[in-house]
Design a protein around this motif. Structure first.
Motif, PDB file in Angstrom:
ATOM      1  N   ASN A   1       0.299   7.867 -14.173  1.00  0.00           N
ATOM      2  CA  ASN A   1      -0.132   6.571 -13.769  1.00  0.00           C
ATOM      3  C   ASN A   1      -1.618   6.523 -13.593  1.00  0.00           C
TER       4      ASN A   1
ATOM      5  N   ARG B   1      -2.203   4.603 -17.075  1.00  0.00           N
ATOM      6  CA  ARG B   1      -1.786   3.291 -17.125  1.00  0.00           C
ATOM      7  C   ARG B   1      -2.945   2.397 -17.638  1.00  0.00           C
TER       8      ARG B   1
ATOM      9  N   SER C   1      -0.563   6.306  -6.722  1.00  0.00           N
ATOM     10  CA  SER C   1      -1.542   6.505  -7.776  1.00  0.00           C
ATOM     11  C   SER C   1      -2.809   5.895  -7.323  1.00  0.00           C
TER      12      SER C   1
ATOM     13  N   GLN D   1      -4.447   4.144  -9.312  1.00  0.00           N
ATOM     14  CA  GLN D   1      -4.635   2.921  -9.935  1.00  0.00           C
ATOM     15  C   GLN D   1      -4.272   1.454  -8.852  1.00  0.00           C
ATOM     16  N   PHE D   2      -4.019   1.843  -7.614  1.00  0.00           N
ATOM     17  CA  PHE D   2      -3.866   0.902  -6.693  1.00  0.00           C
ATOM     18  C   PHE D   2      -5.098   0.529  -6.132  1.00  0.00           C
TER      19      PHE D   2
ATOM     20  N   ASP E   1      -7.576  -1.800  -5.867  1.00  0.00           N
ATOM     21  CA  ASP E   1      -7.517  -3.162  -6.416  1.00  0.00           C
ATOM     22  C   ASP E   1      -7.314  -4.131  -5.248  1.00  0.00           C
TER      23      ASP E   1
ATOM     24  N   GLU F   1      -3.621  -5.791  -5.471  1.00  0.00           N
ATOM     25  CA  GLU F   1      -2.732  -4.646  -5.026  1.00  0.00           C
ATOM     26  C   GLU F   1      -2.843  -4.360  -3.507  1.00  0.00           C
TER      27      GLU F   1
ATOM     28  N   ASN G   1       5.931  -2.944  -2.230  1.00  0.00           N
ATOM     29  CA  ASN G   1       6.378  -1.863  -2.978  1.00  0.00           C
ATOM     30  C   ASN G   1       6.511  -0.520  -2.057  1.00  0.00           C
TER      31      ASN G   1
ATOM     32  N   GLN H   1       4.911   5.925  -5.267  1.00  0.00           N
ATOM     33  CA  GLN H   1       4.500   4.593  -6.076  1.00  0.00           C
ATOM     34  C   GLN H   1       3.335   4.702  -7.100  1.00  0.00           C
ATOM     35  N   THR H   2       3.621   4.125  -8.312  1.00  0.00           N
ATOM     36  CA  THR H   2       2.691   4.289  -9.138  1.00  0.00           C
ATOM     37  C   THR H   2       2.496   2.569  -9.507  1.00  0.00           C
ATOM     38  N   ARG H   3       1.635   2.209 -10.268  1.00  0.00           N
ATOM     39  CA  ARG H   3       1.394   0.962 -10.326  1.00  0.00           C
ATOM     40  C   ARG H   3       1.793   0.257 -11.769  1.00  0.00           C
TER      41      ARG H   3
END
Lengths: 430, 430
Positions: free
Chosen positions: A261, A265, A382, A384-385, A387, A390, B117, B427-429
């Motif tokens: 991810n 992602r 991840s 990628q959070f 943000d 998020e 989440n 957790q993954t996005r």
């Protein structure tokens, strides 16, 4: 019909024009700082409506911009960033609604205490003032940044890429229409009304105190220029060379899903992972499955010797790879001697943006979160959070890697300062 | 015995020396950022002891500095600022103990929340890094600033006035002794080891990322230079042109005691009032008693026509008076048309430092506190409370009038930044 293009290329007295814009923005900022939350929300509601109502006009202006850059031979990626569609305009309007829903940060009392002499002291949020936003080809930034500044009580001077000038102007008309309907000063959201590139340098100078902070939104060369030249504070990140460290105590399944991810992602976002660090003590169990998973997912892997050995598709990493933000389906990967070596690698090669550890060992995780000096550090989640949405901020104007004022996702709260309000009953100082 | 004076006047390769100091300070900052609170407090305790134990040495070094400037024909005010006495050394050591007693800001979780989440996000205080403190003749700043930076986990590079060089060096020896006893790196508190004035310019350049923020402590010309030249953030105030506005609804007794205290308690501090604004609608009752009280207390009053009429001792105010920080027993005074005119006057002439309203009318007070755009705004209390100690911060490194990061009294908390620590369970996005 978009307005005619007169006076957008070059300007006889640009410094005077820009100074004048800043003076008007400052006056608007004073009004905005004291505007009640309901009035700002009324403006946001009117802006949302105006964007939807003016969709055709915005699309027509955008089509002219797109035609111009296409004729100039722009890449398809560039054209994609510039192009607006009905769906993108909807998303822009939805974004305005989201910002309207954020709690108004201005006036919030973040701390209050009483002194032994009976005085009470409150720390209260106030807007920063005038924010300069310099962006590139994505015209939606005009709306996204404009309304976030409005919500936080700041005036904003927007300077879009010259290629998106017509699109930004059409969007800006909708923003101004909303301000007008709510009785707020039009200069609260100003678009630099010229494509003259010298406007950027003038903004970076701070316009004699007319701009309080600059937020660059765009590629690395824009951000680097802004960071080098700006004479006022900057909220920005130059790059996100983000790491995922897989500790010996990591659960393999969790490590796999987080690594996949974090890297794959979306590879083009600043929170994407660029480097995988695998604990040597766990590598026998984790390295091969992680690397094969990435390769099978279409990710190029550039590895050290240990990583190269697990799969013939792995390419050798060069020294540069450890410092590279790919923003593509490429990852650098190496084996390290435990959490201390991972932290040392990140200190040497990271960009203080976002780094994650996957581990079951709470002590290793605690060490990583404490010692990695990045804006965002994650345990078992991840990268990628990284943000504002998020994080629950509703929206962000960008992500900052500096340590001053704003750090991490810059939302409405981070666009405020504070003042101390002291309430006494006649106290004097002994 | 102070150390010999070799190498303190001029330096063959000052840029290299300063860069090296900054590199060592950065390395020390990394250690300090992770030092447990008890270790820092142990160092503070040892520093307090070392200052008291080395009092004779510090006084001897100071006597040499004083003799030098006296021979050079310095003013008595300058000599007073430079001179240390056993009582002043005691106060310096007491100040270290006070800082030890402040809660350690590093690692404090200022906010924490859970996302839908299941991830939790914490906002945690971390040190800023390396702080550059540039000060003038008061040698106690070396200790005061040094230990506040230490408490907040920051390394500090101190640059004292060249006239106080020997005094600062003797104090610095005590600081280093304390660091050493607690096992902390000596470079955590660095004194620029040369009187070469070019060191200041190098610090203002930021030493290639070696210094994160500059704090100037001294007169207006130092602060103005720092604000103009610094390429890194600055925590400072240029001046405190502070106002007391006496509303028509003020109680005369309260107004008298607040005005007298704000102006006359200590005239040389940045929180001293410099301008008195009296509401025209209350002037018949309040103006004469206020002005006569000030004159009788030995304060020169420079007034507008209305103020001149109440007492023959009032001198006429010139345009410049409204913008002047006297730091003396002089006050500018005028009559204004209510709270709106007072706010407008402060906007035009104030320095965004500290302003007060005396009023019984809660609405007028609320308006004043909201609309006056100063770091500290007070209702029915003296402007002389503009001080970190009076705010309950234990100590301050100065007062900032900017809106970025620190504002108002800059205490240990304001010398920190923050990071986000995210705790997940895989957790993954999406």
């Amino acid at each position: 019909m978009t307005a005619p293009l007169k006076a957008i290329d070059g300007n006889a007295d640009l410094p005077a024009l820009m100074t004048d814009l800043a003076i008007q923005a400052r006056a608007a900022a004073r009004v905005l700082a004291l505007a009640p939350p309901e009035q700002k929300d009324r403006a946001l509601e009117a802006i949302e409506r105006a964007i939807r109502a003016n969709a055709a006009k915005i699309l027509a202006a955008n089509a002219e911009d797109v035609a111009e850059v296409r004729a100039g031979g722009a890449t398809s990626a560039f054209i994609d960033r510039l192009t607006l569609t009905p769906a993108r305009i909807d998303a822009m309007a939805d974004g305005v609604a989201t910002v309207r829903g954020i709690p108004d940060p201005v006036g919030a009392v973040t701390e209050s205490w009483q002194r032994p002499n009976g005085m009470t002291i409150e720390r209260v949020r106030v807007p920063l003032g005038v924010i300069g936003v310099i962006f590139e080809s994505r015209p939606n930034v005009a709306a996204d940044a404009g309304v976030l500044c409005l919500k936080s009580g700041n005036a904003v001077i927007l300077r879009g890429g010259s290629d998106s000038f017509r699109s930004c102007r059409a969007i800006h008309e909708a923003l101004v229409q909303g301000l007008r309907e709510a009785g707020l000063p039009e200069a609260a959201i100003t678009l630099v009304p010229t494509r003259d590139r010298a406007a950027v340098g003038l903004m970076l100078s701070g316009l004699n105190g007319g701009i309080d902070v600059i937020v660059p939104r765009g590629g690395k060369s824009l951000v680097a220029r802004v960071e080098a030249e700006a004479r006022v504070p900057v909220f920005a990140h130059l790059e996100g060379v983000n790491h995922v460290y897989v500790d010996r105590t990591a659960k393999l399944d969790m490590a796999k899903s987080i690594v996949l991810n974090a890297k794959m992602r979306r590879t083009g976002v600043c929170g994407a992972a660029e480097t995988l660090l695998v604990d040597r003590a766990g590598a026998a169990a984790t390295l091969k499955p992680l690397i094969e998973m990435l390769l099978d997912a279409g990710c190029e892997v550039r590895g050290d010797h240990a990583v190269q050995k697990v799969d013939a598709r792995v390419k050798p990493a060069t020294d540069d790879d450890w410092d590279t933000e790919y923003l593509e389906a490429i990852i650098a990967a190496r084996v390290v001697d435990g959490v201390d070596a991972a932290i040392a690698h990140i200190q040497n090669h990271g960009s203080r943006h976002t780094d994650a550890i996957v581990a079951e060992d709470a002590k290793a995780a605690e060490k990583f979160l404490s010692e990695v000096d990045s804006a965002i550090v994650l345990h078992n989640a991840s990268t990628q959070f990284a943000d504002g949405g998020e994080f629950g901020f509703g929206a962000e104007i960008g992500i900052a890697t500096g340590k001053f004022h704003a750090r991490g996702p810059v939302g409405a709260e981070q666009l405020t300062s504070f003042k101390y309000r002291v309430h006494g009953t006649g106290q004097t100082r002994p």
